[in-house]
Design a protein around this motif. Sequence first.
Motif, mmCIF file in Angstrom:
data_model
loop_
_atom_site.group_PDB
_atom_site.id
_atom_site.type_symbol
_atom_site.label_atom_id
_atom_site.label_comp_id
_atom_site.label_asym_id
_atom_site.label_seq_id
_atom_site.Cartn_x
_atom_site.Cartn_y
_atom_site.Cartn_z
ATOM 1 N N LYS A 30 33.667 -8.554 -4.361
ATOM 2 C CA LYS A 30 33.254 -9.826 -4.968
ATOM 3 C C LYS A 30 31.800 -10.209 -4.658
ATOM 4 C CE LYS A 30 37.794 -12.049 -5.258
ATOM 5 N NZ LYS A 30 38.600 -13.254 -4.904
ATOM 6 N N ASN A 31 31.280 -9.775 -3.527
ATOM 7 C CA ASN A 31 29.971 -10.268 -3.104
ATOM 8 C C ASN A 31 28.906 -9.178 -2.981
ATOM 9 O OD1 ASN A 31 31.360 -12.653 -2.919
ATOM 10 N ND2 ASN A 31 31.264 -12.811 -0.710
ATOM 11 N N PRO A 58 28.415 -6.456 -6.229
ATOM 12 C CA PRO A 58 27.709 -7.048 -7.376
ATOM 13 C C PRO A 58 26.221 -7.246 -7.111
ATOM 14 C CG PRO A 58 29.802 -8.145 -7.054
ATOM 15 C CD PRO A 58 29.617 -7.238 -5.877
ATOM 16 N N ASN A 59 25.864 -7.601 -5.884
ATOM 17 C CA ASN A 59 24.445 -7.741 -5.563
ATOM 18 C C ASN A 59 23.744 -6.390 -5.614
ATOM 19 O OD1 ASN A 59 22.321 -7.663 -2.999
ATOM 20 N ND2 ASN A 59 22.137 -9.487 -4.277
ATOM 21 N N ALA A 85 24.666 -3.869 -7.458
ATOM 22 C CA ALA A 85 24.585 -3.492 -8.872
ATOM 23 C C ALA A 85 23.340 -4.106 -9.508
ATOM 24 C CB ALA A 85 25.842 -3.946 -9.603
ATOM 25 N N SER A 113 22.906 -4.951 -13.783
ATOM 26 C CA SER A 113 23.365 -6.279 -14.164
ATOM 27 C C SER A 113 22.604 -6.814 -15.374
ATOM 28 C CB SER A 113 23.207 -7.254 -12.996
ATOM 29 O OG SER A 113 24.007 -6.865 -11.913
ATOM 30 N N VAL A 140 32.437 1.741 -6.639
ATOM 31 C CA VAL A 140 33.205 0.529 -6.349
ATOM 32 C C VAL A 140 34.615 0.889 -5.891
ATOM 33 C CG1 VAL A 140 34.232 -1.552 -7.356
ATOM 34 C CG2 VAL A 140 31.864 -0.933 -7.913
#
Length: 493
Positions: free
Chosen positions: A51-52, A55-56, A58, A64, A100
């Motif tokens: 969740k944290n 994604p950063n 990516a 993104s 992931v």
Amino acid sequence: MNRFIVGVILLAPLFSCESEEKKGERLAKQYCGSCHVFPEPALLPKEIWVKNVLPNMAFRMGLSDLMEASRTIPEEDFLTVIKTLPTRPMVSEQEWLSIVNYFKDKAPDELVLPKKDSVNKLTHFEPLKYVSDDISLVTLLKTDSQNDRLYIGSRDGTLNFLNKQLEFIGTRTLKSPPSHIEIDSKNNLFLSLMGVMDPNDRPAGEIVKIDVQGHISTIIDSLKRPVHFTKTDLNSDGFDDFVVCEFGNYTGGLYLYQSAGDSSYIKHTLSNLPGARNVILNDFNKDGNLDLLALLTQGDEQIALFINRGNFQFQQKTLLKFPPVYGSSYFEINDFNNDGKNDILYTNGDNSDYSEILKPYHGIRIFTQNSSGLFIESWFYPMHGASKAMAYDFDQDGDLDIAAISFFPDFKNTPDESFILFENIDQQFIPTKLPESAAGRWLIMEIADFELDGDMDILLGALNFNNKVPPSLFKTWEEEHTSVLILKNKTLK
């Protein structure tokens, strides 16, 4: 048939049969270990990864949607941040999904925290609270024994002057929050101003000078969140040069500003990695030139030695590297085993980014230098959110003790462990604490003979942010207004 072609044909099934798990591991180590130490999945719970943190990553790897990302990046920083990103995605969407899934499969559901023994009460320090409604959110502390002053910098951009009786004697309004101060032989003050204290990439920081008449002048401008600096005459030309740690956010670095002999400076880049935290000047290789030892803390976390080759040319040598989730926060050098070699005292516990949970690897470490010049971890004490540790012989028994603070302690269960003093007893560091340590959220620690009685006292400055703090504790902070906690050393009493 060509033997090379035959070999390729024979190897093809091996690659095509690579399991999804092995593929994910290979890609993760290849790409997540290309810019920094590879972070093992076990360092964070899978929910935090998914969740944290991922994604950063990516976003940083060009995966993104920039329009979506623009909603979370301040408008003033957006163009600067975009320039740090790759022009095209570093991996395909399918490869990223494999990465992931690898972290999701290998990471634990939660981290196992170490069971800690009880901590004894600290007895030879007497706490004194400095309470102020006007001075809050302390960003700087400095004791000036020569001029009988205590300087307190605040997030609101003020520098306050107190005497040793803690009586308010004056203030200076600055452009932004101060982070570090040095005083020269003429009693001129040099300060780094952060510009914007919160994470950002704006060149709004400065180095300023306050002369003995109180006039403020800018020495160096356009800095990205400078948090530490040191000044010295590196080339013996009679003019001060500055080494500046620009913490920044996505950008920043460690820079040397060479005096041009007038009011201008020539900028030299030592490192363009963001997160430069503090720097120490010393002639480490004994060649007559001052070298630089620095802690870099964002992403590619490391302690790096910059060897002075003369004429403002430096060669970088990395002494220690840490995973990017460690949250490196401070370091200094000492000789703990009295062998004549520099050892490293290091803390890691920055916990404000993408994984605000208690971590078993946060704490204080000593790295002892061996005969080959390598630094080997010789002591570790788990301390949640450790932000700074300083060594001194507080009890004057001939060995080094350690004072440590945490900005992210376990506020729910042990808020008084935001400050711990480790007494060195036969080379064993015994932790001690005070109940008054829970009186604030300590960002700043200063060691000085505040009482001028021959032993060293400890001053703690409170920056009482309300993230992850129980409401009852935060209410106490609001009611008591403790800005500074002075721990008066009673060794010689």
